[in-house]
Enzyme design. Structure first.
Site, PDB file in Angstrom:
ATOM      1  N   ASP A 189       0.825  -1.208   0.000  1.00 29.41           N
ATOM      2  CA  ASP A 189       0.000   0.000   0.000  1.00 29.41           C
ATOM      3  C   ASP A 189       0.861   1.261   0.000  1.00 29.41           C
ATOM      4  O   ASP A 189       2.083   1.197   0.136  1.00 29.41           O
ATOM      5  CB  ASP A 189      -0.962  -0.006   1.207  1.00 29.41           C
ATOM      6  CG  ASP A 189      -0.272  -0.339   2.530  1.00 29.41           C
ATOM      7  OD1 ASP A 189       0.971  -0.376   2.563  1.00 29.41           O
ATOM      8  OD2 ASP A 189      -0.972  -0.555   3.516  1.00 29.41           O
ATOM      9  N   ASP A 195      -7.577  -1.824  14.331  1.00 28.90           N
ATOM     10  CA  ASP A 195      -8.979  -2.068  13.966  1.00 28.90           C
ATOM     11  C   ASP A 195      -9.134  -3.333  13.104  1.00 28.90           C
ATOM     12  O   ASP A 195     -10.188  -3.565  12.517  1.00 28.90           O
ATOM     13  CB  ASP A 195      -9.575  -0.845  13.242  1.00 28.90           C
ATOM     14  CG  ASP A 195      -8.855  -0.505  11.937  1.00 28.90           C
ATOM     15  OD1 ASP A 195      -7.889  -1.222  11.564  1.00 28.90           O
ATOM     16  OD2 ASP A 195      -9.254   0.479  11.286  1.00 28.90           O
ATOM     17  N   HIS A 246      -7.374  -4.038  10.381  1.00 31.28           N
ATOM     18  CA  HIS A 246      -7.076  -3.907   8.948  1.00 31.28           C
ATOM     19  C   HIS A 246      -5.770  -4.611   8.588  1.00 31.28           C
ATOM     20  O   HIS A 246      -4.870  -4.744   9.414  1.00 31.28           O
ATOM     21  CB  HIS A 246      -7.078  -2.439   8.482  1.00 31.28           C
ATOM     22  CG  HIS A 246      -5.903  -1.591   8.881  1.00 31.28           C
ATOM     23  ND1 HIS A 246      -6.038  -0.407   9.572  1.00 31.28           N
ATOM     24  CD2 HIS A 246      -4.586  -1.722   8.640  1.00 31.28           C
ATOM     25  CE1 HIS A 246      -4.851   0.142   9.742  1.00 31.28           C
ATOM     26  NE2 HIS A 246      -3.943  -0.638   9.201  1.00 31.28           N
ATOM     27  N   GLU A 284      -9.640  -1.348   5.357  1.00 30.66           N
ATOM     28  CA  GLU A 284     -10.313  -0.991   6.604  1.00 30.66           C
ATOM     29  C   GLU A 284     -11.598  -1.812   6.776  1.00 30.66           C
ATOM     30  O   GLU A 284     -12.081  -2.432   5.818  1.00 30.66           O
ATOM     31  CB  GLU A 284     -10.643   0.514   6.569  1.00 30.66           C
ATOM     32  CG  GLU A 284      -9.415   1.422   6.523  1.00 30.66           C
ATOM     33  CD  GLU A 284      -8.703   1.572   7.869  1.00 30.66           C
ATOM     34  OE1 GLU A 284      -8.794   0.654   8.718  1.00 30.66           O
ATOM     35  OE2 GLU A 284      -8.042   2.601   8.073  1.00 30.66           O
TER      36      GLU A 284
END
Ligand code: GLP
Length: 243
Positions: free
Chosen positions: A68, A136, A138, A143
């Site tokens: 990413d 979270d 991810h 996400e």
């Protein structure tokens, strides 16, 4: 299928991660490595550099694909993932620049950048994909809510992720980009082998969700429950809810 390894110190976590990486590096001269940013893999990259320096292992025939990149900051920005990878690995091994792939986050045509990256990735089979995990749940920048079959796409970052990553931007969340370009969960799942590293108490809930929770897009990493070969290396704090 998960193989979970729990270690006491960060050094032990990094060495255990390198042992998994080494098996792949030893298996052929030209493996395709899927690489990740964030603090979790830095110790692994140090072990790879040490191995290169001490054993003379060459990386000249490897191919790398990163997961990413932030959108809207130039490649030479000190916090771009392109810069991160060079400062933490590529500058210290002999992998040629043309073999290195990091998504392009600074372009006028983001949709084309996504399609081009996925097409380049599809020309190869990733032998080992290194992953961290967000607090979270991810992986890469996928996400919560991201579809399990997604390919390289644009992703708006959650407040939680931007707040977690503010430590790299003078502690100022306003400096953290709001958008990223990321391999999708479907792209990641094509890798032959996954090596996920997580340390620290703030990862304990996400690690539990990945390993023991329901398979749900609320915890993107839970898709790894469907992968045949995942090694998860944790410290005791990250493992506190599962051990
Ligand atoms: C970022 C990256 C992820 C990484 C995560 C965790 O959001 N896009 O690939 O896994 O952070 O980072 P860290 O290892 O620093 O906790």
């Amino acid at each position: 299928m998960f193989k979970v390894i729990i270690k006491d110190t960060n050094e032990e976590v990094s060495r255990a991660a390198f042992n998994v990486m080494k098996e792949v590096l030893d298996s052929k001269p030209n493996p395709v490595l899927g690489l990740a940013t964030g603090s979790s893999p830095v110790g692994l990259y140090k072990e790879m550099i040490k191995d290169h320096e001490e054993t003379g292992r060459s990386y000249k025939d490897i191919i790398t694909f990163n997961l990413d990149e932030y959108v809207g900051i130039p490649r030479d920005h000190e916090q771009s993932y392109y810069t991160f990878m060079h400062e933490n690995l590529f500058n210290y091994i002999d992998c040629p620049e043309e073999n290195i792939h990091v998504p392009e986050g600074n372009t006028d045509d983001h949709e084309k950048a996504c399609v081009d990256y996925e097409n380049a990735l599809k020309q190869h089979v990733v032998d080992i994909q290194v992953l961290g995990i967000g607090s979270d749940g991810h992986i890469a920048f996928n996400e919560p809510g991201c579809p399990f079959d997604s390919e390289t796409h644009l992703m708006e970052l959650t407040e939680q992720t931007r707040s977690d990553n503010a430590r790299f931007f003078d502690g100022d969340i306003n400096q953290v980009p709001t958008l990223s370009i990321t391999q999708g969960l479907g792209s990641i799942m094509r890798a032959k082998k996954i090596l996920l590293i997580a340390t620290g108490a703030n990862k304990a809930d996400a690690v539990w969700g990945m390993l023991k929770g329901e398979k749900t897009t609320d915890c993107p990493a839970s898709i790894l429950q469907d992968h045949a070969d995942v090694t998860v290396i944790l410290d005791r704090a990250a493992a506190s809810r599962i051990a």
